[in-house]
Design a protein around this motif. Structure first.
Motif, PDB file in Angstrom:
ATOM      1  N   THR A   1     -29.335   4.374  32.739  1.00  0.00           N
ATOM      2  CA  THR A   1     -29.677   4.776  34.099  1.00  0.00           C
ATOM      3  C   THR A   1     -29.314   3.645  35.038  1.00  0.00           C
ATOM      4  O   THR A   1     -29.632   2.484  34.772  1.00  0.00           O
ATOM      5  N   VAL A   2     -28.634   3.983  36.131  1.00  0.00           N
ATOM      6  CA  VAL A   2     -28.158   2.985  37.084  1.00  0.00           C
ATOM      7  C   VAL A   2     -28.480   3.454  38.500  1.00  0.00           C
ATOM      8  O   VAL A   2     -28.114   4.559  38.888  1.00  0.00           O
ATOM      9  N   SER A   3     -29.156   2.601  39.263  1.00  0.00           N
ATOM     10  CA  SER A   3     -29.377   2.921  40.684  1.00  0.00           C
ATOM     11  C   SER A   3     -28.428   2.128  41.578  1.00  0.00           C
ATOM     12  O   SER A   3     -28.249   2.470  42.733  1.00  0.00           O
TER      13      SER A   3
ATOM     14  N   ASP B   1     -36.582  13.488  33.378  1.00  0.00           N
ATOM     15  CA  ASP B   1     -36.634  13.175  31.949  1.00  0.00           C
ATOM     16  C   ASP B   1     -35.345  12.522  31.475  1.00  0.00           C
ATOM     17  O   ASP B   1     -35.368  11.596  30.666  1.00  0.00           O
ATOM     18  N   LEU B   2     -34.209  12.999  31.977  1.00  0.00           N
ATOM     19  CA  LEU B   2     -32.921  12.420  31.606  1.00  0.00           C
ATOM     20  C   LEU B   2     -32.805  10.981  32.116  1.00  0.00           C
ATOM     21  O   LEU B   2     -32.341  10.091  31.400  1.00  0.00           O
ATOM     22  N   SER B   3     -33.270  10.742  33.324  1.00  0.00           N
ATOM     23  CA  SER B   3     -33.270   9.391  33.870  1.00  0.00           C
ATOM     24  C   SER B   3     -34.117   8.462  33.009  1.00  0.00           C
ATOM     25  O   SER B   3     -33.690   7.358  32.656  1.00  0.00           O
ATOM     26  N   ASN B   4     -35.313   8.898  32.664  1.00  0.00           N
ATOM     27  CA  ASN B   4     -36.216   8.082  31.840  1.00  0.00           C
ATOM     28  C   ASN B   4     -35.639   7.832  30.448  1.00  0.00           C
ATOM     29  O   ASN B   4     -35.771   6.735  29.904  1.00  0.00           O
TER      30      ASN B   4
ATOM     31  N   SER C   1     -34.580   3.992  28.972  1.00  0.00           N
ATOM     32  CA  SER C   1     -35.350   3.442  27.848  1.00  0.00           C
ATOM     33  C   SER C   1     -34.487   2.527  26.988  1.00  0.00           C
ATOM     34  O   SER C   1     -33.274   2.468  27.141  1.00  0.00           O
ATOM     35  N   ARG C   2     -35.139   1.853  26.062  1.00  0.00           N
ATOM     36  CA  ARG C   2     -34.432   0.992  25.115  1.00  0.00           C
ATOM     37  C   ARG C   2     -34.215   1.706  23.773  1.00  0.00           C
ATOM     38  O   ARG C   2     -33.959   1.071  22.764  1.00  0.00           O
TER      39      ARG C   2
END
Length: 158
Positions: A34-36, A79-82, A86-87
């Motif tokens: 995930t990248v902001s 959910d996809l972002s989380n 995650s690791r």
């Protein structure tokens, strides 16, 4: 004198941004995160940038393939972002994925899909900035974006 890390994080946390997942593949492996930190760079040629932590396992795969995909998430994809933030060892487990023309994992039903070839890699502190030339783009007009602001997800109200 430069500001401290806590002030830096708090300041930039007040900047609303969209949420993206960057995917790539090289050899037998694939990576996603995930990248902001995502932005447009140029219209001609069509360039975007993503900033990726130097500790990310995706670095080796982007460097090997010289390609990555950016998926702009819709408001229904928290959910996809989380998952990709995650690791977890296998972030793709149970996720339907196709391959793009450049070989990148392509997630389904995202607001925007951008398939990019690496144009430039810039060393910037604890991150690398990847500038990508967009080779393919797909937009889902009927969806609304997922927004991140002040440590939490938001939706745009019409």
């Amino acid at each position: 004198m430069a500001i401290d890390a806590q002030t830096f994080r708090a300041s930039l946390g007040r900047f609303a941004s969209g949420v993206t997942v960057v995917t790539t593949a090289f050899g037998e492996g694939q990576a996603g995160l995930t990248v902001s930190a995502f932005s447009s760079v140029s219209l001609d040629p069509p360039l975007i940038l993503v900033c990726i932590d130097k500790r990310s396992s995706a670095i080796e795969r982007i460097d090997g393939s010289q390609a990555f995909a950016v998926h702009v998430l819709s408001e229904s994809q928290v959910d996809l972002s989380n998952r990709f933030a995650s690791r977890s060892e296998d972030k793709f487990a149970g996720v339907s994925v196709a391959r793009s023309a450049l070989g990148n994992p392509r997630l389904e039903d995202t607001l925007v899909f951008l398939d990019c070839r690496v144009s430039q890699k810039v060393d910037a502190g604890d991150h690398f900035i990847y500038i990508g030339q967009i080779e393919e783009a797909e937009i889902q007009e009927e969806k609304q974006p997922l927004v991140y602001f002040s440590g939490g997800y938001r939706s745009l109200a019409k």
